[in-house]
Design an enzyme around this catalytic site. Structure first.
Site, mmCIF file in Angstrom:
data_model
loop_
_atom_site.group_PDB
_atom_site.id
_atom_site.type_symbol
_atom_site.label_atom_id
_atom_site.label_comp_id
_atom_site.label_asym_id
_atom_site.label_seq_id
_atom_site.Cartn_x
_atom_site.Cartn_y
_atom_site.Cartn_z
ATOM 1 N N SER A 265 10.863 24.594 36.006
ATOM 2 C CA SER A 265 11.754 23.880 36.918
ATOM 3 C C SER A 265 12.206 24.754 38.076
ATOM 4 C CB SER A 265 12.966 23.415 36.104
ATOM 5 O OG SER A 265 14.174 23.786 36.691
ATOM 6 N N LYS A 266 12.602 24.087 39.141
ATOM 7 C CA LYS A 266 13.129 24.822 40.283
ATOM 8 C C LYS A 266 14.634 24.596 40.393
ATOM 9 C CE LYS A 266 9.691 25.954 43.681
ATOM 10 N NZ LYS A 266 8.464 25.952 42.949
ATOM 11 N N ARG A 267 15.190 23.835 39.440
ATOM 12 C CA ARG A 267 16.631 23.569 39.509
ATOM 13 C C ARG A 267 17.395 24.883 39.402
ATOM 14 N NH1 ARG A 267 17.143 19.641 35.422
ATOM 15 N NH2 ARG A 267 18.844 20.923 34.664
#
Ligand code: GLU
Length: 521
Positions: A265-267
């Site tokens: 994820s890039k969160r």
């Protein structure tokens, strides 16, 4: 083609774009570059790649470096550390790129392209419709470079001042090969390579162009970066070829995956290094964790705990795997616990002192402030708690009873641990403690055992209530040791106040409390 010349100094670089926080994947890239440079007695460079002005975030360059340094990765050269190969920020090197671009235009390895964004989009749609991989259609490739555009047209557009980009001319029908340190031999067909834009109409280079020029001028010997850049290699290698330069060796690192093997994820909250630091993970654990995302010391090697210095000695590019590396936060938590267990006491003391100071200012305490802030007292608390906390800061926050009298008592624990005669016995025991001067754990244990035995009770009958009244909660380290650390004055004050506050739950005749739980002590 890709061998480092014998005797060439190892120079590696981490080249982040200043678009926001430092992603764990970025930290891994930085770490591997750093470790390899250290191992080979070389140099580790940080270069800021800010050619995409639209995505640039003010201050991100400095904060990336700050976060890197917090984890212990200190560059030998950067826009902050200086060095002989600067400037280390691409937007300060525009003149250099323009000069090299001119060389390629002169050598007819690059050409000016006046196609508008709309034309390019139309072309892209058309190719997609035809089932082709979208590529520039070479409308502006000049006649003398194998294209169809007469030179007069290009000159006319130039005169009009029409905006244009400069594209590299990818040779037809060749194969581009190289030997990646991680992936082994890799081959690309030039037919799949687009005529990449080198200079944009705003006068800025593209990433591809700037990074090749800079890697060469900064004498980078090894390019170590994420797998997502592997497909850029043919363009980069062609540029080296155009200039007649020796390319650095390349190592493309495996993808980082979520535990379900999807792409990580890039969160920000899940992957930003600064957020892990804020949550309380230590630089040692973070570095150790990130080092193991794609690297191991040897086949079947069980070792998992490494300091940065140990990594500097053991790390090797050859032991980086090809398979995606699963990012498992539980492993980070486990490593953090290993570090807390072995961290020198002075280090924990200096880490928790400021936090304790803050809490003391906020909450005030009935305890002796000088005593509970002393190294001696904190050392004893750490001895009792280091195996029980997930983060260092929990020594103050989670076991706050070492510093603050409880202001509430765990309701469930009270329900479970009180019998009808608990308070009566507690009162007698408090009176006995008043007369006890030796508050060592051993003596307290003996006193308590001698007290309960003739009354037909087991020690636990009082151990749990004593714990709850002195700490507010039903779990923690050994009661006797805890009371020893609290000291007589605190123990008595808390017991006296507690017994007035906690009402024994109603019991039925068999000694079962109203919730039917047997008080089995
Ligand atoms: N600026 C690129 C990035 O943001 C660097 C890629 C490379 O290392 O060549 O990841």
């Amino acid at each position: 083609m890709m061998q480092t010349a014998p005797g060439q100094r190892v120079r590696t670089r981490f080249a982040p774009s200043p678009t926001g926080y430092l992603h764990v994947g970025g930290l891994r890239t930085a770490l591997y570059n750093y470790l390899y440079a250290k191992k080979m007695n070389g140099d580790f460079i940080v270069r800021i790649e800010d050619t995409d002005q639209a995505r640039k975030v003010e201050g991100a360059d400095k904060s990336l470096l700050r976060t890197l340094e917090l984890t212990g990765i200190v560059p030998d050269e950067s826009f902050i550390h200086g060095g002989n190969f600067g400037p280390y920020v691409q937007s300060e090197r525009l003149g250099i790129y323009q000069q090299y671009c001119q060389q390629l235009l002169d050598r007819k390895s690059a050409y000016c392209c006046f196609s508008t964004a709309e034309e390019l989009e139309e072309n892209r749609k058309l190719q997609m419709k035809q089932g082709l991989q979208p590529k520039y259609n070479r409308k502006w490739l000049p006649e003398d470079m194998g294209g169809t555009m007469p030179e007069s047209e290009t000159r006319k557009k130039m005169k009009e001042g029409a905006p244009y980009v400069v594209r590299m001319k990818v040779p037809d029908y060749i194969s581009i090969m190289f030997d990646d340190i991680v992936r082994g031999p890799v081959e690309f067909d030039s037919a799949t390579v687009d005529d990449q834009v080198l200079m944009k109409s705003d006068g800025f280079p593209t990433y591809h162009f700037a990074s090749v020029i800079d890697d060469h001028l900064m004498e980078i010997s090894h390019v170590i970066r994420g797998e997502e850049w592997l497909s850029s290699m043919p363009k980069h290698l062609l540029l080296y070829e155009f200039f007649g330069w020796e390319p650095p060796r390349a190592a493309h690192l495996p993808l980082l995956l979520n535990p379900d093997r999807s792409k990580l994820s890039k969160r920000q909250g899940d992957v930003a290094v600064e957020d892990f630091i804020k949550k309380g993970y230590s630089p040692e654990a973070i570095i150790n964790f990130v080092a193991l995302l794609g690297w191991n010391e040897g086949e079947g090697c069980e070792r998992e705990v490494y300091s940065l210095e140990e990594l500097e000695e053991t790390f090797s590019l050859e032991r980086i795997g090809k398979a995606g590396a699963v990012f498992n936060v539980e492993k980070l938590g486990w490593l953090e616990k290993q570090y807390i267990k072995s961290r020198p006491q002075e280090k924990i003391i200096s880490a928790i002192k400021p936090l304790l100071q803050d809490e003391l200012e906020k909450r005030g305490t009935d305890m002796d402030v000088d005593r509970i802030s002393s190294d001696e007292y904190l050392g004893r608390v750490i001895d009792l708690m280091r195996e029980r906390v997930n983060f260092e800061h929990e020594i103050v926050t989670f076991s706050s009873y070492f510093f603050f009298d409880p202001d509430a008592y765990d309701e469930k624990a009270v329900q479970k641990r009180w019998a009808a005669d608990t308070n009566t016995l507690l009162r007698e025991f408090i009176a006995l403690l008043e007369k006890t001067d030796d508050f060592s754990a051993d003596n307290l244990e003996a006193v308590l055992k001698d007290f309960v035995a003739p009354r037909g009770k087991k020690p636990a009958f009082l151990i749990h209530p004593l714990r709850i009244l002195t700490s507010g909660v039903g779990f923690g380290p050994s009661l006797y040791h805890m009371l020893e650390v609290f000291g007589k004055e605190t123990v008595l004050r808390r017991l006296k106040k507690g017994i007035e506050t906690v009402n024994a739950p109603k019991q039925n005749e068999e000694g079962l409390n109203t919730r039917g739980i047997v008080i089995r002590d």
